[in-house]
Design an enzyme around this catalytic site. Structure first.
Site, short mmCIF file in Angstrom:
data_model
loop_
_atom_site.label_atom_id
_atom_site.label_comp_id
_atom_site.label_asym_id
_atom_site.label_seq_id
_atom_site.Cartn_x
_atom_site.Cartn_y
_atom_site.Cartn_z
N GLY A 284 27.58 26.42 37.11
CA GLY A 284 26.79 26.98 37.44
C GLY A 284 25.35 27.16 36.84
CG HIS B 150 37.43 28.49 39.03
ND1 HIS B 150 36.60 29.18 38.46
CD2 HIS B 150 36.68 27.28 39.36
CE1 HIS B 150 35.36 28.63 38.51
NE2 HIS B 150 35.51 27.52 39.18
CD GLU C 174 35.59 23.86 37.64
OE1 GLU C 174 34.81 23.34 38.39
OE2 GLU C 174 35.87 24.85 37.58
P1 PGA Z 1 29.20 24.42 39.96
O1 PGA Z 1 30.67 25.08 40.19
O2 PGA Z 1 29.35 23.22 40.60
O3 PGA Z 1 28.21 25.39 40.84
O4 PGA Z 1 28.87 24.39 38.50
C1 PGA Z 1 31.70 24.26 39.83
C2 PGA Z 1 33.03 25.11 39.82
O5 PGA Z 1 32.82 26.33 39.15
O6 PGA Z 1 34.04 24.62 40.59
#
Ligand code: PGA
Length: 252
Positions: A174, A96, A168
């Site tokens: 976020g 991540h 991502e």
């Molecule tokens: P988010 O996070 O949906 O709050 O943007 C996704 C993640 O980091 O896995």
């Protein structure tokens, strides 16, 4: 592994034992087992056992947010694949961007975690994504390809079905606003092509899921895109109604 859609809840370092219990109770009462969608919960490490006890027999699966590559030994603070399997996990989230950023995880470390997990029977969601700066400098595809090649180095084709790629884009995580459907589409298509050329004779290639500010408003548009096999949800996954709504919209 199958080609079901996947909805993965990443609770990061949030909640407490009571909130985790209430959230899981809510999810279990609202969500009926779905044949066409795999639902995976990734609570903070100390709550893995609690969540496992609650979801047994529900069809919902359990994931850690990290794993270490050695079996056991002097690695203070780390957790092995063996331990995660023992706790009822069937998944590990690896690479991540928050771990790459704050824990300085490299592609080499991530690769060791991937290899160790899949060899011992854990499914893996390998996260990749470009920074805002990389996108601005038009280095998105180069950066994603690098993370894929180095993260998946040495993976044998027979273990490929245990892997899911989580795309991502770092700057939208976020932020409250997901990447545009065009951007999501072009990166997912790119990842799909890269995987085909990396594993030319694999019968089933990894599913590719999107993460970054997925919510109840954008999920329908995102989940029906070609080469989007599901979503990785952070903030919205900690709200029972929103999370269940996301799962139901993926089912449709
Ligand atoms: P988010 O996070 O949906 O709050 O943007 C996704 C993640 O980091 O896995």
């Amino acid at each position: 592994m199958n080609k079901n859609k996947l909805v993965f809840a990443n609770w990061k370092m949030n909640l407490n034992s009571n909130k985790v219990r209430l959230l899981v109770e809510g999810i279990l009462s609202k969500l009926k087992p779905q044949d066409s969608v795999d639902v995976v919960l990734a609570p903070p490490l100390p709550y893995l056992g609690n969540v496992n006890a609650m979801i047994l027999g529900s069809g919902i699966e359990l994931s850690s947010q990290n794993v270490f590559w050695e079996n056991d030994g002097p690695y203070t603070g780390e957790v092995s694949v063996k331990m995660l399997l023992d706790m009822g996990c069937s998944w590990a989230m690896i690479g991540h961007s928050e771990r790459r950023q704050y824990l300085l995880e490299t592609n080499e470390m991530i690769n060791k975690k991937v290899l160790s997990s899949i060899k011992k029977g854990l499914k893996v969601i390998l996260c990749v994504g470009e920074s805002f700066e990389q996108r601005r400098r038009k280095k998105t595809f180069e950066s994603i390809a690098d993370q894929l090649y180095r993260g998946l180095r040495g993976v044998s084709e027979d273990l490929i079905p245990q892997i899911v790629i989580g795309y991502e884009p770092i700057w939208v995580i976020g932020s409250g606003e997901a990447a545009s459907v065009n951007d999501i589409s072009s990166v997912h298509n790119f990842i799909s092509d890269e995987l085909k050329s990396m594993f030319p004779s694999a019968k089933l290639l990894p599913r590719i899921v999107y993460g970054g500010s997925v919510n109840t408003d954008n999920i329908s548009q995102i989940s029906k895109l070609h080469n989007v096999d599901g979503v990785l949800v952070g903030n919205a996954s900690m709200d029972c109604d929103k999370f269940c709504d996301i799962v139901m919209k993926v089912v449709k």
